[in-house]
Design an enzyme around this catalytic site. Structure first.
Site, PDB file in Angstrom:
ATOM      1  N   ARG A 279      -7.142  -9.411   2.462  1.00 15.45           N
ATOM      2  CA  ARG A 279      -6.542 -10.437   3.314  1.00 15.45           C
ATOM      3  C   ARG A 279      -7.472 -10.805   4.464  1.00 15.45           C
ATOM      4  O   ARG A 279      -7.523 -11.965   4.885  1.00 15.45           O
ATOM      5  CB  ARG A 279      -5.193  -9.944   3.853  1.00 15.45           C
ATOM      6  CG  ARG A 279      -4.138  -9.766   2.786  1.00 15.45           C
ATOM      7  CD  ARG A 279      -2.757  -9.632   3.374  1.00 15.45           C
ATOM      8  NE  ARG A 279      -2.544  -8.414   4.127  1.00 15.45           N
ATOM      9  CZ  ARG A 279      -2.080  -7.281   3.628  1.00 15.45           C
ATOM     10  NH1 ARG A 279      -1.795  -7.198   2.341  1.00 15.45           N
ATOM     11  NH2 ARG A 279      -1.885  -6.233   4.390  1.00 15.45           N
ATOM     12  N   ASN A 280      -8.191  -9.809   4.995  1.00 17.36           N
ATOM     13  CA  ASN A 280      -9.114 -10.089   6.096  1.00 17.36           C
ATOM     14  C   ASN A 280     -10.216 -11.050   5.657  1.00 17.36           C
ATOM     15  O   ASN A 280     -10.554 -11.993   6.371  1.00 17.36           O
ATOM     16  CB  ASN A 280      -9.726  -8.780   6.610  1.00 17.36           C
ATOM     17  CG  ASN A 280      -8.699  -7.875   7.245  1.00 17.36           C
ATOM     18  OD1 ASN A 280      -8.078  -8.221   8.234  1.00 17.36           O
ATOM     19  ND2 ASN A 280      -8.495  -6.696   6.659  1.00 17.36           N
TER      20      ASN A 280
ATOM     21  N   GLU B 171      -4.625  -7.314   9.351  1.00 16.30           N
ATOM     22  CA  GLU B 171      -4.900  -6.255  10.323  1.00 16.30           C
ATOM     23  C   GLU B 171      -6.124  -6.566  11.184  1.00 16.30           C
ATOM     24  O   GLU B 171      -6.180  -6.234  12.359  1.00 16.30           O
ATOM     25  CB  GLU B 171      -5.108  -4.919   9.604  1.00 16.30           C
ATOM     26  CG  GLU B 171      -3.835  -4.270   9.086  1.00 16.30           C
ATOM     27  CD  GLU B 171      -3.063  -3.533  10.165  1.00 16.30           C
ATOM     28  OE1 GLU B 171      -3.400  -3.671  11.361  1.00 16.30           O
ATOM     29  OE2 GLU B 171      -2.109  -2.824   9.808  1.00 16.30           O
TER      30      GLU B 171
ATOM     31  N   TYR C  26       0.819  -1.207   0.000  1.00 16.32           N
ATOM     32  CA  TYR C  26       0.000   0.000   0.000  1.00 16.32           C
ATOM     33  C   TYR C  26       0.855   1.260   0.000  1.00 16.32           C
ATOM     34  O   TYR C  26       0.565   2.220  -0.719  1.00 16.32           O
ATOM     35  CB  TYR C  26      -0.950  -0.021   1.194  1.00 16.32           C
ATOM     36  CG  TYR C  26      -2.058   1.003   1.132  1.00 16.32           C
ATOM     37  CD1 TYR C  26      -2.582   1.429  -0.077  1.00 16.32           C
ATOM     38  CD2 TYR C  26      -2.592   1.537   2.298  1.00 16.32           C
ATOM     39  CE1 TYR C  26      -3.607   2.367  -0.127  1.00 16.32           C
ATOM     40  CE2 TYR C  26      -3.619   2.464   2.263  1.00 16.32           C
ATOM     41  CZ  TYR C  26      -4.122   2.878   1.045  1.00 16.32           C
ATOM     42  OH  TYR C  26      -5.134   3.807   1.001  1.00 16.32           O
TER      43      TYR C  26
ATOM     44  N   LYS D 257     -14.146  -2.032   9.770  1.00 15.81           N
ATOM     45  CA  LYS D 257     -14.404  -2.797   8.541  1.00 15.81           C
ATOM     46  C   LYS D 257     -13.486  -4.006   8.445  1.00 15.81           C
ATOM     47  O   LYS D 257     -13.859  -5.040   7.862  1.00 15.81           O
ATOM     48  CB  LYS D 257     -14.284  -1.897   7.308  1.00 15.81           C
ATOM     49  CG  LYS D 257     -12.893  -1.343   7.024  1.00 15.81           C
ATOM     50  CD  LYS D 257     -12.065  -2.223   6.104  1.00 15.81           C
ATOM     51  CE  LYS D 257     -10.649  -1.706   5.973  1.00 15.81           C
ATOM     52  NZ  LYS D 257      -9.811  -2.597   5.124  1.00 15.81           N
TER      53      LYS D 257
ATOM     54  N   HIS E 241      12.095   0.088   6.147  1.00 14.32           N
ATOM     55  CA  HIS E 241      12.993  -0.213   7.269  1.00 14.32           C
ATOM     56  C   HIS E 241      14.095  -1.201   6.908  1.00 14.32           C
ATOM     57  O   HIS E 241      15.105  -1.288   7.614  1.00 14.32           O
ATOM     58  CB  HIS E 241      12.185  -0.758   8.454  1.00 14.32           C
ATOM     59  CG  HIS E 241      11.597  -2.119   8.203  1.00 14.32           C
ATOM     60  ND1 HIS E 241      12.269  -3.273   8.514  1.00 14.32           N
ATOM     61  CD2 HIS E 241      10.417  -2.502   7.657  1.00 14.32           C
ATOM     62  CE1 HIS E 241      11.523  -4.315   8.174  1.00 14.32           C
ATOM     63  NE2 HIS E 241      10.402  -3.878   7.646  1.00 14.32           N
TER      64      HIS E 241
END
EC number: 1.1.1.94
Length: 339
Positions: free
Chosen positions: A259-260, A285, A16, A195, A36
């Site tokens: 993915r959820n 998430e 994203y 959501k 990172h």
């Protein structure tokens, strides 16, 4: 590019974050993308695309890769944070001493603070102080479609009107990307967290094989839970009928790019939580968000039965079909009651 004239520095080089950086650069802006992992950034620079997540989208020439955080933050006053919610506070503490005096912060992270269930605005204020302008963007956005330049629309909310206007100008592209300013800072944040939870439930329902009727009922009642919690927190109910509410909810509950949703489908098909997480292979998430949203609901005395049953599946070992039957077996009630 000079060292301090980029339009935006994007913190987070996942799918994203990369998609948003590409979108900004495609709009003609100088953009710095920081991640990172120096090896990952070096690979992105070498390939000039994100092979792992967005292999078919080359980077515009105005997208610059950077592995040194201080250099990345010096490049622009506008900082866009796109990291998972459970590391959001750590990232803010890391960037605070390196930010420019005129810095402004916007995030695309969807969720609440891990363990506490606090809104990310409260996390940001605690980490950065009261003076820095804050903003959030949220809405129905799959990274692959955004990066490919397919039509997309989002909501933008800010504590600072000038910052909101500037961000809208930076992000908005009449050909593919519409950005709507929304005055409801709380509601735009909350929609993206709730959501994720409901999308897991929609996936469970489809994984069990309950069909389109059940999925639609779950989405609709999930929107009711989102609105109910929002009202308790002082959000504008109209926000949840917009991009950051209904828009994002429908997208993530109905498309397997989510993915959820895929995670929930695996649970509905009988896979255990760890097995489903491992098979997804990226951060889900909604797994953490479920615990955080439930904590927030308990704190404000808001009844959220769908969220509760999803929590029971994820954290207490309840069978997904049993959870669904618990919801179906609840006492009869009026549709628009508050409980």
């Amino acid at each position: 590019m000079n060292q301090s004239n980029a339009s935006m520095t994007v913190i987070g080089a996942g799918s994203y974050g990369t998609a948003l950086a590409i979108t900004l650069a495609r709009n003609g802006h100088q953009v710095v993308l920081w991640g990172h992992d120096p090896k990952h950034i070096a690979t992105l620079e070498h390939d000039r695309c994100n092979v792992a997540f967005l292999p078919d989208v080359p980077f515009p020439d105005t997208l610059h890769l950077e592995s040194d955080l201080a250099t990345a933050l010096a490049a622009s006053r506008n900082i866009l944070v796109v990291v998972p919610s459970h590391v959001f506070s750590d990232v803010l503490r890391q960037i605070k001493p390196l930010m420019r005096p005129d810095a402004r912060l916007v995030w695309a992270t969807k969720g609440l603070e891990a363990e506490t269930g606090r809104l990310l605005q409260d996390v940001a204020r605690e980490a950065l102080g009261d003076q820095i302008p804050l903003a959030v963007i949220s809405g129905p956005t799959f990274a692959k479609e955004l990066a490919a330049g397919l039509p997309t629309a989002i909501s933008l909310a800010s504590t600072d009107e000038t910052f909101a206007d500037d961000l809208q100008q930076l992000l908005h592209c009449g050909k593919s990307f519409r950005v709507y300013i929304n005055a409801d800072f709380i509601g735009v944040q909350l929609g993206g967290a709730v959501k994720n939870v409901i999308a897991i439930g929609a996936g469970m329902s489809d994984g069990i094989g309950f069909g389109a009727n059940a999925r639609t009922a779950l989405i609709t009642r999930g929107l009711t839970e989102m609105s109910r919690l929002g009202a308790a927190l002082g959000a504008d109910p109209a926000t949840f009928m917009g991009m950051a509410g209904l828009g994002d909810l429908v997208l993530t509950c109905t498309d397997n790019q989510s993915r959820n949703r895929r995670f929930g489908m695996m649970l509905g098909q009988g896979m255990d939580v760890k097995g489903a997480q491992d098979k997804i292979g990226q951060v889900v998430e909604g797994y953490r968000n479920t615990k955080e949203v439930r904590e927030l609901a308990h704190r404000f005395g808001v009844e959220m039965p769908i969220t509760e049953e999803i929590y029971q599946v994820l954290y207490c070992g309840k069978n997904a079909r049993e959870a669904a039957l618990t919801l179906l077996g609840r006492a009869r009630k009026e549709e628009l009651s508050r409980h």
